[in-house]
Design an enzyme around this catalytic site. Structure first.
Site, PDB file in Angstrom:
ATOM      1  N   LYS A  79       0.840  -1.203   0.000  1.00 39.28           N
ATOM      2  CA  LYS A  79       0.000   0.000   0.000  1.00 39.28           C
ATOM      3  C   LYS A  79       0.873   1.250   0.000  1.00 39.28           C
ATOM      4  O   LYS A  79       1.886   1.307   0.708  1.00 39.28           O
ATOM      5  CB  LYS A  79      -0.905  -0.021   1.239  1.00 39.28           C
ATOM      6  CG  LYS A  79      -1.903   1.131   1.320  1.00 39.28           C
ATOM      7  CD  LYS A  79      -2.733   1.033   2.596  1.00 39.28           C
ATOM      8  CE  LYS A  79      -3.771   2.128   2.698  1.00 39.28           C
ATOM      9  NZ  LYS A  79      -4.555   2.026   3.953  1.00 39.28           N
ATOM     10  N   SER A 154      -9.482   2.028   3.331  1.00 42.98           N
ATOM     11  CA  SER A 154      -8.628   2.752   2.408  1.00 42.98           C
ATOM     12  C   SER A 154      -7.644   1.857   1.645  1.00 42.98           C
ATOM     13  O   SER A 154      -7.085   2.299   0.648  1.00 42.98           O
ATOM     14  CB  SER A 154      -7.845   3.830   3.154  1.00 42.98           C
ATOM     15  OG  SER A 154      -6.978   3.248   4.102  1.00 42.98           O
ATOM     16  N   SER A 178      -9.518  -0.274   7.583  1.00 40.25           N
ATOM     17  CA  SER A 178      -9.000  -0.108   6.224  1.00 40.25           C
ATOM     18  C   SER A 178      -8.332  -1.331   5.614  1.00 40.25           C
ATOM     19  O   SER A 178      -8.037  -1.326   4.420  1.00 40.25           O
ATOM     20  CB  SER A 178      -8.019   1.069   6.169  1.00 40.25           C
ATOM     21  OG  SER A 178      -8.725   2.280   6.129  1.00 40.25           O
TER      22      SER A 178
END
Lengths: 487, 98
Positions: A79, A154, A178
Site C-alpha cells: 500500500k 482505504s 482499512s
C-alpha cells in the site's frame, strides 16, 4: 503458466521449492495479469516491473545457491502509505506525488529480507482517510467483482490487486477498518493484528494510536505466514511490542471444537445491516457450530458510540500528524507565496484533498481551546468504555464474531459526497481499533453476487486463536476459492 | 451544533489551511453535521471514567542514547522543494511576524 498469478503464497512457495516454476516466471505472470486487467481495476499507483524482475532473478539465483528464505521469489504489493526506498510513496495525495523515501519501512525491510519480490505500490484513499479508495487524489480503484462498484478502503488498491490476482498478497494498513473492510468487499482475507504487533516505522502516520499494518491475502494460511515474518519488536518503533511471536502457521490445526465464540447481538440486529450480509453471517455461525465451536451471544453496549469516538480521536491525531506537510522539507509546495505563513496555508490548501482537509479541520476543532473537554477528552473517555465492553466479553468467550461491513460493495460515487454516509461503512470495524484488538475478515458468502466478509475479533496478542478459527471456517467452506470474472 | 463562517475561518487559520469560499461553506455544513452526530456522546455519564489515549500497557520505553549513522544530507535534501548549500530554502519568515 498464465495461472501462476492465481496462486497463494504457500502454493507458489511449494512450486518454487520443487523447481516447478521460477521466481521470474511467477513475477512475469503477475506483471502480465496487471497488464491485462489494470485498465479496468486500477489497483496500482506505481508498478515497478524492472525492479521486480531484477529481484526475481536475484531470488532464483539465491535459491540455486541454497537459500530457503521464507518468501523467496514471491511477488507482493505494498500500500502506498508504507515507505519504500527509491520507489515513490504518494499516500494517494498530491502532497507527496513526487516524494521518494530515502528509507524502507520496517515491514518492507522484513519482506525484502524474506526474499519477497515487490511489484509496486497500491492505491489508497488520501493518507488512508476513506472507505472506498475514491479519496485517492489520482483515480478510484474498481472492485474486481463489479467494476462499477468500490473496492472499499482505504486499502482498496491492495484488496483489489489480491482479488484480481495481480499479486499473490499485499500489505495494507488499518486505522478504522482499512484492511478488513476492503477485504470483505473484495472477497479476500484481511488481517489487522493487535496494535503494536507490527512495527509502524516507515508507515506514514494518520492516527498514531490506531494505525496498524495488516495483510491482504487469498487465504488464511498466507495471513499466518506473513504475520509470522512481520510481527515483533522493532527498536525504531517504541510502540512495537516486545511480546513473543508464535509460529502462526502451526496454529492452523483445523480444530475449533470447544472454542467459545461470542456473537455481537447489537451488530446482527443493526438497522443498517444488509439482509444478504446478515444471512451470510448467520450461515457462517451455523458452519462454525457444526465444526464444534460453542456459539453464544455477547453484548457490546457502547459500540454504538464507536463511530463518533473514532471521528473525533482519529481526526485529532491526524490534524497533528499532518502538520508536517508545510511545503518546506519535502512534498508539494505552492508557488507565489509572499511569506512563510502564506506558503504554509497555500501549500496545504492546494496539496490536500477534501476529505483530508475535512478531517484536519474537525481534529483541529476538537483539540482547540474551549472544545477540548467537550469533544476530544469526552471521546477518550468513551474509548475506555468501548474497550471495557470487549474486556468483559472476553471473560466469557475466546473470539467475538460479527459482520465486517454492514453492506456489500456500494456503487462508485454513491457515498462520496456525504461524509457521514461514508463513515457508516466502518461501524463494525472501528471499535476494534479503538480497543487495539486483532481482527480478521474472511469471505463468508455472497449477497447479490458481491462478496461478504465475516469478522473475527480476538484478545490482545491472540492472533493465533483468531487465525485458527478463521482457517477452520475457510477450509470448511468454498468462498475463498471463488474468483471474479475479469476475462 | 451550528458552526458560523467565522468559526470555520478560525479553525482554518489554526490548521494553516487556505480554503476557498465554496470550501468554507461546504465545511460549515459538513462539520456541523458531524459534530451533531458526535453530540450523542454527551448522553453518557463519564464523570468517573479515565480517558484512554492509547491501549498498550507499557510506558516509558527507554533505550541507550547511542550515536548511529543517519541519512546523508543530500538524500534528505533530495525531496526538498528548494534547497541550497545544505539548507532548505523558504520565503521570508521574520519580517511581519517577529
Amino acid at each position: 503458466m498464465d495461472d501462476l498469478c492465481r496462486l497463494t503464497l504457500h502454493e507458489a512457495k511449494v512450486l518454487l521449492e520443487r523447481g516447478e516454476c521460477s521466481a521470474v516466471e511467477l513475477t512475469e505472470a503477475c506483471l502480465a495479469r496487471i497488464e491485462q486487467v489494470e485498465g479496468r481495476v486500477r489497483a496500482f499507483l506505481t508498478v515497478t516491473p524492472d525492479e521486480a524482475l531484477e529481484q526475481a532473478r536475484a531470488a532464483d539465483e539465491a535459491r540455486a545457491r541454497g537459500s530457503s528464505a521464507p518468501l523467496l521469489g514471491l511477488p507482493v504489493a505494498v500500500k502506498d502509505v508504507i515507505s519504500t526506498r527509491d520507489v515513490r510513496t504518494t499516500c494517494g495525495s498530491r502532497m507527496l506525488e513526487h516524494y521518494v523515501p530515502p528509507y524502507d519501512a520496517t515491514a518492507v525491510v522484513r519482506l525484502r529480507e524474506a526474499g519477497a519480490v515487490l511489484l509496486g505500490k497500491t492505491n489508497t484513499d488520501e493518507f488512508a482517510m476513506g472507505s472506498s479508495t475514491e479519496n485517492s487524489a489520482f483515480f478510484a480503484t474498481r472492485n474486481p467483482w463489479d467494476v462499477e462498484r468500490v473496492p472499499g478502503g482505504s486499502s482498496g488498491g491492495s484488496a483489489a490487486a489480491v482479488a484480481a490476482d495481480e499479486c499473490l498478497a499485499a500489505l495494507g494498513t488499518d486505522t478504522g477498518g482499512s484492511v478488513r473492510q476492503p477485504a470483505s468487499l473484495c472477497g479476500v482475507v484481511g488481517l489487522k493484528p493487535t496494535y503494536g504487533r507490527i512495527s509502524r516505522y516507515g508507515l506514514i502516520a494518520y492516527a498514531s494510536s490506531l494505525d496498524q499494518i495488516g495483510t491482504l491475502t487469498k487465504d488464511v494460511a498466507d495471513a499466518a505466514l506473513l504475520l509470522e515474518l512481520l510481527a515483533g519488536r522493532d527498536p525504531r518503533d517504541a510502540t512495537s511490542a516486545d511480546v513473543e511471536v508464535p509460529t502462526y502457521t502451526a496454529a492452523l490445526t483445523g480444530d475449533v471444537r470447544g472454542v467459545r465464540l461470542g456473537v455481537i447481538r447489537e451488530w446482527l440486529e443493526h438497522p443498517g445491516l444488509d439482509p444478504g450480509v446478515a444471512a451470510a453471517v448467520q450461515g457462517a455461525l451455523e458452519t462454525l457450530t457444526a465444526l464444534g465451536a460453542e456459539v453464544r451471544d455477547v453484548t457490546l453496549p457502547h459500540s454504538e458510540y464507536a463511530l463518533p469516538v473514532y471521528y473525533l480521536i482519529a481526526p485529532a491525531e491526524a490534524s497533528s500528524n499532518l502538520a508536517r506537510y508545510d511545503g518546506v522539507a519535502y512534498g508539494f509546495r505552492a508557488s507565489g507565496a509572499g511569506d512563510i505563513w502564506e506558503l504554509f496555508a497555500r501549500t496545504r490548501g492546494a496539496g490536500f484533498g477534501a476529505e483530508v482537509k475535512r478531517r484536519i479541520m474537525l481534529g483541529t476543532y476538537a483539540l482547540s481551546a474551549g472544545y477540548y473537554d467537550q469533544y476530544y477528552k469526552k471521546a477518550q473517555k468513551v474509548r475506555t468504555l468501548i474497550k471495557a465492553d470487549f474486556d468483559r466479553a472476553f471473560e466469557a468467550v475466546d473470539v467475538v464474531v460479527g459482520p465486517t461491513s454492514p453492506v456489500p460493495a456500494f456503487r462508485l460515487g454513491e457515498r462520496v459526497d456525504d461524509p457521514l454516509q461514508m463513515y457508516l461503512a466502518d461501524i463494525f470495524t472501528i471499535s476494534v481499533n479503538l480497543a487495539g484488538l486483532p481482527g480478521i475478515s474472511v469471505p463468508c458468502g455472497f449477497a447479490d453476487g458481491l462478496p461478504v466478509g465475516l469478522q473475527l475479533i480476538g484478545r490482545p496478542w491472540d492472533e493465533a486463536t483468531l487465525l485458527r478459527v478463521a482457517h477452520a471456517y475457510e477450509q470448511a467452506t468454498p468462498w475463498h476459492a471463488r474468483k471474479p470474472d475479469l476475462s | 451544533m451550528r458552526l458560523s463562517l467565522a468559526d470555520v475561518e478560525h479553525i482554518a487559520q489554526l490548521a494553516r489551511l487556505e480554503l476557498s469560499p465554496e470550501e468554507k461553506e461546504l465545511f460549515r455544513e459538513q462539520l456541523s453535521a458531524i459534530l451533531d452526530h458526535a453530540a450523542r456522546l454527551q448522553e453518557l455519564d463519564t464523570e468517573a471514567i479515565p480517558p484512554t489515549a492509547q491501549v498498550i500497557e507499557w510506558r516509558n520505553v527507554m533505550r541507550e542514547d547511542q550515536v548511529t549513522p543517519s541519512l546523508a544530507q543530500e538524500e534528505v535534501l533530495a525531496n526538498a522543494p528548494e534547497a541550497r548549500e545544505g539548507y532548505f530554502v523558504v520565503p521570508t519568515v521574520l519580517e511581519d511576524h517577529a
